[in-house]
Design a protein around this motif. Sequence first.
Motif, mmCIF file in Angstrom:
data_model
loop_
_atom_site.group_PDB
_atom_site.id
_atom_site.type_symbol
_atom_site.label_atom_id
_atom_site.label_comp_id
_atom_site.label_asym_id
_atom_site.label_seq_id
_atom_site.Cartn_x
_atom_site.Cartn_y
_atom_site.Cartn_z
ATOM 1 N N ASP A 63 0.838 -1.202 0.000
ATOM 2 C CA ASP A 63 0.000 0.000 0.000
ATOM 3 C C ASP A 63 0.867 1.244 0.000
ATOM 4 N N ASP A 64 1.937 1.222 0.794
ATOM 5 C CA ASP A 64 2.833 2.372 0.837
ATOM 6 C C ASP A 64 3.487 2.598 -0.518
ATOM 7 N N TYR A 65 3.896 1.521 -1.186
ATOM 8 C CA TYR A 65 4.510 1.657 -2.504
ATOM 9 C C TYR A 65 3.513 2.222 -3.509
ATOM 10 N N GLN A 66 2.258 1.813 -3.400
ATOM 11 C CA GLN A 66 1.231 2.326 -4.302
ATOM 12 C C GLN A 66 1.032 3.823 -4.093
ATOM 13 N N THR A 67 1.094 4.267 -2.845
ATOM 14 C CA THR A 67 0.988 5.693 -2.543
ATOM 15 C C THR A 67 2.160 6.454 -3.154
ATOM 16 N N VAL A 68 3.360 5.897 -3.021
ATOM 17 C CA VAL A 68 4.547 6.532 -3.605
ATOM 18 C C VAL A 68 4.396 6.634 -5.117
ATOM 19 N N VAL A 69 3.897 5.563 -5.749
ATOM 20 C CA VAL A 69 3.678 5.578 -7.200
ATOM 21 C C VAL A 69 2.678 6.670 -7.573
ATOM 22 N N SER A 70 1.598 6.786 -6.821
ATOM 23 C CA SER A 70 0.596 7.825 -7.105
ATOM 24 C C SER A 70 1.207 9.217 -7.005
ATOM 25 N N VAL A 80 13.532 6.155 -4.293
ATOM 26 C CA VAL A 80 12.316 5.637 -3.661
ATOM 27 C C VAL A 80 11.227 5.395 -4.712
ATOM 28 N N PHE A 81 11.166 6.262 -5.721
ATOM 29 C CA PHE A 81 10.169 6.085 -6.777
ATOM 30 C C PHE A 81 10.516 4.887 -7.660
ATOM 31 N N ILE A 82 11.795 4.726 -7.965
ATOM 32 C CA ILE A 82 12.234 3.575 -8.765
ATOM 33 C C ILE A 82 11.832 2.284 -8.065
ATOM 34 N N LYS A 83 12.122 2.208 -6.784
ATOM 35 C CA LYS A 83 11.777 1.009 -6.012
ATOM 36 C C LYS A 83 10.264 0.779 -5.987
#
Length: 92
Positions: free
Chosen positions: A2-9, A29-32
């Motif tokens: 969920d945290d990664y999805q937020t970062v992607v958004s 952080v965005f690449i990951k």
Amino acid sequence: TDDYQTVVSLGDEAISLGYKPTDPNEWLVFIKAYALTGNIQTAKKLSTAALAEDPRIHRGICTTWEHIYIISDEASKDEIKQILLSFKCSPQ
């Protein structure tokens, strides 16, 4: 994830507005997040762009992709290994 999805958004929004980090390390952080949410090609493109902007980020790119490789699912390992090689990162 969920945290990664937020970062992607947040990344999608910032990129669409034309923003980019003042420090290329901020891309990591965005690449990951892109890679771990299944958007490996976007992660690779961001990596390429960050390296073009500042070659000193190479170690950070390699460390990030090595970590992605370690925690990714088995189905993605071959593709990620090719990306590591394409960035001339020493495989683990």
